[in-house]
Design a protein around this motif. Sequence first.
Motif, short mmCIF file in Angstrom:
data_model
loop_
_atom_site.label_atom_id
_atom_site.label_comp_id
_atom_site.label_asym_id
_atom_site.label_seq_id
_atom_site.Cartn_x
_atom_site.Cartn_y
_atom_site.Cartn_z
N ALA A 312 0.85 -1.15 -0.07
CA ALA A 312 0.09 0.08 0.07
C ALA A 312 0.85 1.33 0.21
CB ALA A 312 -1.05 0.09 1.33
N ALA A 313 1.92 1.18 0.68
CA ALA A 313 2.90 2.32 0.71
C ALA A 313 3.44 2.61 -0.64
CB ALA A 313 4.03 2.08 1.77
N LEU A 314 3.79 1.44 -1.40
CA LEU A 314 4.29 1.55 -2.72
C LEU A 314 3.29 2.13 -3.60
CD1 LEU A 314 5.98 0.98 -5.15
CD2 LEU A 314 5.61 -1.73 -5.03
N ALA A 315 1.85 1.53 -3.54
CA ALA A 315 0.74 1.86 -4.33
C ALA A 315 0.59 3.51 -4.24
CB ALA A 315 -0.39 1.30 -4.07
N ARG A 316 0.79 3.98 -2.88
CA ARG A 316 0.69 5.46 -2.58
C ARG A 316 1.45 6.23 -3.12
NH1 ARG A 316 -0.35 4.60 2.50
NH2 ARG A 316 1.79 5.06 3.26
N HIS A 317 2.68 5.75 -3.18
CA HIS A 317 3.82 6.46 -3.82
C HIS A 317 3.74 6.74 -5.35
CE1 HIS A 317 8.02 7.61 -5.23
NE2 HIS A 317 7.60 6.31 -5.94
N LEU A 318 3.21 5.53 -5.84
CA LEU A 318 2.83 5.48 -7.50
C LEU A 318 1.66 6.24 -7.68
CD1 LEU A 318 3.45 1.63 -8.16
CD2 LEU A 318 5.15 3.54 -8.84
N CYS A 319 0.49 6.24 -6.95
CA CYS A 319 -0.56 7.22 -7.28
C CYS A 319 -0.05 8.61 -7.15
CB CYS A 319 -1.73 7.00 -6.40
SG CYS A 319 -2.51 5.37 -6.43
N ASP A 320 0.62 9.08 -6.18
CA ASP A 320 0.87 10.42 -5.88
C ASP A 320 1.93 10.85 -7.28
OD1 ASP A 320 -0.32 10.68 -3.71
OD2 ASP A 320 1.42 10.20 -2.26
N ARG A 321 2.82 10.05 -7.56
CA ARG A 321 3.68 10.42 -8.59
C ARG A 321 2.95 10.61 -10.08
NH1 ARG A 321 9.49 7.20 -9.71
NH2 ARG A 321 10.28 9.00 -11.29
N TYR A 322 2.01 9.46 -10.30
CA TYR A 322 1.85 9.47 -11.65
C TYR A 322 0.29 10.16 -11.79
CZ TYR A 322 6.27 6.86 -12.44
OH TYR A 322 7.12 6.64 -12.47
N GLY A 323 -0.30 10.43 -10.46
CA GLY A 323 -1.64 10.92 -10.54
C GLY A 323 -2.73 9.97 -10.72
N ILE A 324 -2.38 8.78 -10.17
CA ILE A 324 -3.30 7.62 -10.28
C ILE A 324 -4.43 7.69 -9.20
CG2 ILE A 324 -3.64 5.23 -10.18
CD1 ILE A 324 -0.76 4.76 -11.27
N TYR A 354 -6.52 -3.13 2.22
CA TYR A 354 -5.47 -2.70 1.44
C TYR A 354 -5.94 -1.23 1.17
CZ TYR A 354 -1.99 -2.44 -2.41
OH TYR A 354 -1.25 -2.01 -3.12
N MET A 355 -7.01 -0.90 0.58
CA MET A 355 -7.35 0.41 0.04
C MET A 355 -7.20 1.34 1.27
SD MET A 355 -7.28 0.31 -3.20
CE MET A 355 -7.67 1.99 -3.48
N SER A 356 -7.68 0.92 2.41
CA SER A 356 -7.74 1.99 3.59
C SER A 356 -6.26 2.21 3.88
CB SER A 356 -8.12 1.04 4.88
OG SER A 356 -7.51 0.12 5.65
N TYR A 357 -5.22 1.40 3.54
CA TYR A 357 -3.72 1.45 3.94
C TYR A 357 -3.52 2.49 2.84
CZ TYR A 357 -3.83 -2.04 7.50
OH TYR A 357 -3.91 -3.16 8.58
N VAL A 358 -3.76 2.25 1.54
CA VAL A 358 -3.35 3.21 0.57
C VAL A 358 -3.86 4.54 0.67
CG1 VAL A 358 -3.95 3.67 -1.86
CG2 VAL A 358 -3.27 1.26 -1.30
N THR A 359 -5.04 4.88 1.24
CA THR A 359 -5.54 6.30 1.49
C THR A 359 -5.35 6.51 2.77
OG1 THR A 359 -7.72 5.33 2.33
CG2 THR A 359 -7.46 5.62 -0.03
N GLY A 360 -4.60 5.90 3.56
CA GLY A 360 -4.08 6.38 4.92
C GLY A 360 -5.19 6.29 6.07
N ASP A 361 -6.40 5.84 5.75
CA ASP A 361 -7.53 5.65 6.76
C ASP A 361 -7.63 4.27 7.20
OD1 ASP A 361 -9.92 5.92 8.10
OD2 ASP A 361 -11.10 5.69 6.27
N ASP A 362 -6.65 3.78 8.39
CA ASP A 362 -6.53 2.40 8.76
C ASP A 362 -7.05 2.44 10.33
OD1 ASP A 362 -4.35 3.68 9.52
OD2 ASP A 362 -3.22 1.83 9.54
#
Length: 501
Positions: A312-324, A354-362
Motif C-alpha cells: 500500500a505504501a508503494l501504491a500510494r507513492h505511485l498514485c502520488d507520482r503519476y496522478g493515479i 488494502y485500500m484503507s492503507y493506500v488512503t491512510g485511513d486504517d
Amino acid sequence: MASPLMRLVALVIASLMVLAGQPALAGTQNPLAESFDRAAAAHDVPRDLLVALGYAETHLDGHGGEPSASGGYGLMHLVSNPTNKSLEKAAELTELPVEKLRADDAANILGAAAVLRSHADALGLDEAARKDLGRWYQAVAEYGNATSPELARLYADAVYEGLGLGLEARGVTVEPQEVTADRGDLAKARDLNARAAVASADYPPAAWVAANSGNYRVSSRETSYNIDRIVIHVTQGSYAGTISWFQNPSANVSAHYVVKSSNGAVTQMVRDKDVAWHAGNSTYNNRSIGIEHEGFVADASWFTESMYRSSAALARHLCDRYGIPKTRTGIIGHNQVPGATHTDPGSHWNWSTYMSYVTGDDGGTPTWTTTVDNAAAGFTASANWGTSAYSGDRHGADYRFADPVAASDPAWFQAAIPSAGNYRVEVWYPSDPGYNSSAPYIVAAAGGNQTVYVDQRSSGGAWRSIGTFPLDAGTQNVVGVSRWTSGTGYVIADAVRISRL
C-alpha cells in the motif's frame, strides 16, 4: 556411517510405503507430519529443515497438483522448466513416476528430500556435517536454483528464517531454534533483505534486481504512454522464485515490483518508464504498473499485514507520482483486466484493508488501550539484551538492544487482554542508522504467531502501527521482538501499545 546398501534399502522401503499409501511410523497423528518424518529418515535430511523449505516454497500447500508460475509442483515445489529440472531429478533418484511426484504429497516430499540430499552430497557433506543444520545452507540455496548469488542467499535465508522463528502449517510444527547458518561464499552476496545497496531509482525503499531484457519492453513512459493504473497480482510462487523467474529468458513475463509476504520487502525489476509484461493485455501493459505479491491465490496465509502495508505504501507513492486515483478504478486486480484468464488476487485478498492503507485511513476509535514499556513488569528478556538511554527518541527512561543472531531469543511484552477481539498493535522505538533494517516483531495472534518486520533505521520516536490482529483474552505475552533477522544493526525493544477496536 550408513552404507550405500543400507541407504538404498531405506529408500526402497520409503518409496514402497509412498506407493502403497501405508504409514511408516506409528503414533503420529498427522499423515503429512509422517511423510516428512519418513522422507527425512530415508535420505538422512534434517526433518525441520525439510519442513522449513516446503513452508518457504508453498506454506505446505500442494495446490491440487497445479503448477506454479515457474512450473513447480507440489508442496515442495519440484520444478520442471527449461532451466530447472528438479522434478525430473526427483523421479530419477526415487524411481517414482513424475505424475505421482506432482500430485501426491508424500511422494513430493520424498522427492524433495532426495534432491536436497543430492545437493548435500555434491557439496561433500559427510554424516557428521549433515547433523549440523547450519551446514545445509548452501544445499538449500542449490535447491532453489536461483539465477544469481544474491537470489540464492535470499532463498536460503527464507528457509532458515522459518527455523529461527518457528512455524506451523497443516498441523506440522517446527519449534524456534538457534541455528548458525554457514553461508560460505554466499555470505559475500548482496543481502536483499537488508534493503541496502543498489536501491531502486524509482522507489528507494525497494531493492533493484533487473528482469531479463527479453521479458519487458523498453519505453519512455510517461512520454510514450500515460500511466493511469496499478494492477495487483499474486505470484503463484515464492518471492525469490518469482524474482529468479523474471530473470529467466524463457519466462516472457515480468512485473515492475515484487512484494515479499513475511516482511513486506520490495524488489523492483522493471523501471516505471518501461513496459512490463504482466497484464496479458497490451493496452493495459502500456498504461499500468504491475505489483506482484508473493503467495498463491487459494491460500490466505500469504497475505500478511507486512505485505499489505508495504504494498500500500508503494501504491500510494505511485498514485502520488503519476496522478493515479487512489480508488478501485485506479488500482485493480489482474482479474479485472479485459480478457484476463487469471483470477488473482482472488477472494482472499482483502481489498478493504488494502485500500484503507493506500488512503491512510486504517484507524478506528479504541475502546480500550494499554501501553507496555521495556521497564514495566510485563517485559521480559534474556541477559543478551542490553539497556541504553542513548537516543532521545526513546519511550520512557531507556530501551533494550541486542545484536541480530541466528536465534529467536525474543524480548516479550506481556499484557492483560480484556476480551477476545481485534486489536491494533503499535510499536515505539528510537531510530538510528545503526539500528536494524528488518527487526522482527512477533504478534501472538489468535490462531498462531504473526511476524511483522520493521526498519528501525527510520520513522522512530513515535507510535507506529504494525497492524490489527485477533487476540485471545487473558494475561499473556502479546508482542515479542526477535533477534533472528538477516537485517543489519542492533535490534531494539522499547515499548508497545495495544488498543481494542
